[in-house]
Write a protein that holds these residues in place. Structure first.
Motif, PDB file in Angstrom:
ATOM      1  N   TYR A  73     -45.320 -12.228  13.430  1.00  0.00           N
ATOM      2  CA  TYR A  73     -44.652 -11.439  12.398  1.00  0.00           C
ATOM      3  C   TYR A  73     -45.688 -10.799  11.482  1.00  0.00           C
ATOM      4  O   TYR A  73     -46.765 -11.357  11.252  1.00  0.00           O
ATOM      5  N   GLN A 133     -42.109  -8.146   0.919  1.00  0.00           N
ATOM      6  CA  GLN A 133     -41.097  -7.883   1.946  1.00  0.00           C
ATOM      7  C   GLN A 133     -40.874  -9.118   2.815  1.00  0.00           C
ATOM      8  O   GLN A 133     -41.673 -10.061   2.797  1.00  0.00           O
ATOM      9  N   GLY A 134     -39.797  -9.083   3.588  1.00  0.00           N
ATOM     10  CA  GLY A 134     -39.552 -10.149   4.536  1.00  0.00           C
ATOM     11  C   GLY A 134     -40.407  -9.971   5.786  1.00  0.00           C
ATOM     12  O   GLY A 134     -40.898  -8.876   6.064  1.00  0.00           O
ATOM     13  N   PRO A 135     -40.590 -11.042   6.547  1.00  0.00           N
ATOM     14  CA  PRO A 135     -41.355 -10.930   7.788  1.00  0.00           C
ATOM     15  C   PRO A 135     -40.690  -9.965   8.770  1.00  0.00           C
ATOM     16  O   PRO A 135     -39.458  -9.923   8.868  1.00  0.00           O
ATOM     17  N   LEU A 169     -40.745  -8.927  12.839  1.00  0.00           N
ATOM     18  CA  LEU A 169     -41.230  -9.355  14.143  1.00  0.00           C
ATOM     19  C   LEU A 169     -42.046  -8.250  14.805  1.00  0.00           C
ATOM     20  O   LEU A 169     -41.595  -7.100  14.911  1.00  0.00           O
ATOM     21  N   GLN A 224     -42.649 -11.095  20.607  1.00  0.00           N
ATOM     22  CA  GLN A 224     -42.129 -12.412  20.954  1.00  0.00           C
ATOM     23  C   GLN A 224     -42.488 -12.706  22.404  1.00  0.00           C
ATOM     24  O   GLN A 224     -42.259 -11.874  23.293  1.00  0.00           O
ATOM     25  N   PHE A 271     -43.118 -21.916  11.291  1.00  0.00           N
ATOM     26  CA  PHE A 271     -44.142 -20.935  10.958  1.00  0.00           C
ATOM     27  C   PHE A 271     -45.493 -21.595  10.714  1.00  0.00           C
ATOM     28  O   PHE A 271     -45.579 -22.708  10.197  1.00  0.00           O
ATOM     29  N   GLY A 272     -46.546 -20.863  11.057  1.00  0.00           N
ATOM     30  CA  GLY A 272     -47.887 -21.254  10.687  1.00  0.00           C
ATOM     31  C   GLY A 272     -48.204 -20.796   9.280  1.00  0.00           C
ATOM     32  O   GLY A 272     -47.388 -20.120   8.637  1.00  0.00           O
ATOM     33  N   TYR A 306     -26.132 -16.007  14.194  1.00  0.00           N
ATOM     34  CA  TYR A 306     -26.942 -17.088  13.638  1.00  0.00           C
ATOM     35  C   TYR A 306     -27.630 -16.582  12.385  1.00  0.00           C
ATOM     36  O   TYR A 306     -28.247 -15.501  12.395  1.00  0.00           O
ATOM     37  N   TYR A 331     -34.695 -19.142   4.711  1.00  0.00           N
ATOM     38  CA  TYR A 331     -36.033 -19.697   4.606  1.00  0.00           C
ATOM     39  C   TYR A 331     -36.480 -19.674   3.144  1.00  0.00           C
ATOM     40  O   TYR A 331     -36.167 -18.745   2.394  1.00  0.00           O
ATOM     41  N   GLN A 342     -39.957 -19.754   0.821  1.00  0.00           N
ATOM     42  CA  GLN A 342     -41.399 -19.545   0.901  1.00  0.00           C
ATOM     43  C   GLN A 342     -42.007 -19.693  -0.479  1.00  0.00           C
ATOM     44  O   GLN A 342     -41.792 -18.849  -1.357  1.00  0.00           O
ATOM     45  N   ARG A 354     -46.198 -21.145   3.952  1.00  0.00           N
ATOM     46  CA  ARG A 354     -45.440 -20.627   5.084  1.00  0.00           C
ATOM     47  C   ARG A 354     -43.939 -20.690   4.800  1.00  0.00           C
ATOM     48  O   ARG A 354     -43.479 -21.539   4.041  1.00  0.00           O
ATOM     49  N   PRO A 355     -43.143 -19.802   5.407  1.00  0.00           N
ATOM     50  CA  PRO A 355     -41.685 -19.913   5.272  1.00  0.00           C
ATOM     51  C   PRO A 355     -41.201 -21.197   5.941  1.00  0.00           C
ATOM     52  O   PRO A 355     -41.671 -21.562   7.018  1.00  0.00           O
ATOM     53  N   LEU A 396     -37.549 -23.331   6.971  1.00  0.00           N
ATOM     54  CA  LEU A 396     -36.099 -23.297   7.098  1.00  0.00           C
ATOM     55  C   LEU A 396     -35.476 -24.320   6.166  1.00  0.00           C
ATOM     56  O   LEU A 396     -35.875 -25.487   6.150  1.00  0.00           O
ATOM     57  N   PHE A 413     -35.590 -16.081   1.760  1.00  0.00           N
ATOM     58  CA  PHE A 413     -35.290 -15.019   2.719  1.00  0.00           C
ATOM     59  C   PHE A 413     -34.074 -15.398   3.548  1.00  0.00           C
ATOM     60  O   PHE A 413     -33.994 -16.523   4.060  1.00  0.00           O
ATOM     61  N   ARG A 427     -29.535 -13.077  13.471  1.00  0.00           N
ATOM     62  CA  ARG A 427     -29.942 -12.965  14.862  1.00  0.00           C
ATOM     63  C   ARG A 427     -28.726 -12.659  15.708  1.00  0.00           C
ATOM     64  O   ARG A 427     -27.673 -13.263  15.520  1.00  0.00           O
ATOM     65  N   ASN A 473     -33.062 -13.891  20.942  1.00  0.00           N
ATOM     66  CA  ASN A 473     -33.348 -12.585  20.352  1.00  0.00           C
ATOM     67  C   ASN A 473     -34.018 -12.737  19.003  1.00  0.00           C
ATOM     68  O   ASN A 473     -34.054 -13.819  18.424  1.00  0.00           O
ATOM     69  N   LYS A 474     -34.490 -11.647  18.505  1.00  0.00           N
ATOM     70  CA  LYS A 474     -35.315 -11.711  17.304  1.00  0.00           C
ATOM     71  C   LYS A 474     -34.492 -11.907  16.045  1.00  0.00           C
ATOM     72  O   LYS A 474     -33.334 -11.507  15.957  1.00  0.00           O
ATOM     73  N   LEU A 475     -35.139 -12.534  15.060  1.00  0.00           N
ATOM     74  CA  LEU A 475     -34.587 -12.635  13.717  1.00  0.00           C
ATOM     75  C   LEU A 475     -34.930 -11.372  12.945  1.00  0.00           C
ATOM     76  O   LEU A 475     -36.066 -10.896  13.014  1.00  0.00           O
ATOM     77  N   PHE A 495     -35.107 -10.180   9.084  1.00  0.00           N
ATOM     78  CA  PHE A 495     -35.133 -10.785   7.756  1.00  0.00           C
ATOM     79  C   PHE A 495     -34.699  -9.800   6.680  1.00  0.00           C
ATOM     80  O   PHE A 495     -34.926  -8.581   6.796  1.00  0.00           O
ATOM     81  N   GLY A 496     -34.132 -10.342   5.613  1.00  0.00           N
ATOM     82  CA  GLY A 496     -33.893  -9.570   4.405  1.00  0.00           C
ATOM     83  C   GLY A 496     -35.182  -9.418   3.620  1.00  0.00           C
ATOM     84  O   GLY A 496     -36.216  -9.983   3.988  1.00  0.00           O
ATOM     85  N   GLY A 497     -35.113  -8.673   2.524  1.00  0.00           N
ATOM     86  CA  GLY A 497     -36.309  -8.364   1.756  1.00  0.00           C
ATOM     87  C   GLY A 497     -36.789  -9.486   0.847  1.00  0.00           C
ATOM     88  O   GLY A 497     -37.881  -9.403   0.288  1.00  0.00           O
TER      89      GLY A 497
END
Lengths: 113, 112
Positions: free
Chosen positions: A35, A41-43, A45, A48, A104-105, B32, B36, B38, B43-44, B46, B89, B93, B98-100, B102-104
């Motif tokens: 990401y 801002q949000g992450p 992608l 993947q 996440f790392g 889904y 998160y 942060q 790191r973010p 869950l 955040f 999904r 599939n990819k997530l 994210f909101g701002g």
């Protein structure tokens, strides 16, 4: 269990230079994500992987960004050449097959001057 | 593709009060919705998630509600504490694998 490892943690480069980031996911996590998180801002992608195959790279700027996961474990993300707008935190995440939760790392903070 | 909007961008609350963050999504196929947390420089992580077959989920002081018809979901934090101060955040999904998206983010500050 050990978490997702990333290196380096910080990197400062000049525009037009190249840079590479490394990620080692949690053992057994077949899915790996890169990401880009721009400040405030949000992450977002970038790419993947499922094992060593690419699942989604629709938001990867392929003219300058590349990523690989040759043996299906650790991964590298490269930027060549870097632009000022690439300044961001690059986060790697991983998940178990069929699992929703992504781990996440710590991220690599890239500053392009 | 999916688009996720998050409001407010900043939220300041007094310790002990409740905090509510709202997100809307665009793709009705999304099923889904994780949240998160942060902390600065971290790191973010869950904190809670909900699937489209559930309307509400609680975990101690945190709850998430989902309105599929309106395509929005919310995070509720009750009895806020200073350690709740962080950026939160939401994400959505479309399908497993599939990819997530994210909101701002919402920066929450809990004042003691």
């Amino acid at each position: 269990e050990a978490g997702v490892a990333q290196s380096p943690r910080y990197k400062i480069i000049e525009k037009r230079q190249s840079v590479a980031f490394w990620c080692n996911p949690i053992s057994g996590h077949a899915t790996l994500y890169w990401y880009q998180q721009i400040l405030g801002q949000g992450p977002k992608l970038l790419i993947q992987f499922q094992n060593n195959g690419v699942v989604d790279d629709s938001q990867l700027p392929k003219d300058r960004f590349s990523a690989e996961r040759l043996k299906g474990v650790d991964s590298t993300l490269k930027i060549q050449p870097a632009k000022l707008e690439d300044s961001a935190v690059y986060l790697c995440a991983s998940s178990l097959p069929g699992s929703d939760e992504q781990y996440f790392g710590p991220g690599t903070r890239l500053t392009v001057t | 593709g999916e688009n996720v909007e998050q409001h407010p961008s900043t939220l300041s609350v007094q310790e002990g009060d409740s905090a509510v963050i709202k997100c809307t999504y665009s793709d009705s196929a999304s099923n889904y919705f994780p949240w998160y947390k942060q902390e600065l420089g971290k790191r973010p992580q869950l904190i809670i998630d909900i699937r489209s077959n559930v309307g509400e989920k609680k975990d101690q002081r945190i709850a998430v509600t989902l309105n599929k018809t309106a395509k929005h979901f919310s995070l509720h934090i009750t009895e806020t504490q200073p350690e709740d101060s962080a950026v939160y955040f939401c994400a959505a999904r479309v399908a497993a694998g599939n990819k997530l998206t994210f909101g701002g983010g919402t920066r929450v500050l809990v004042k003691p």
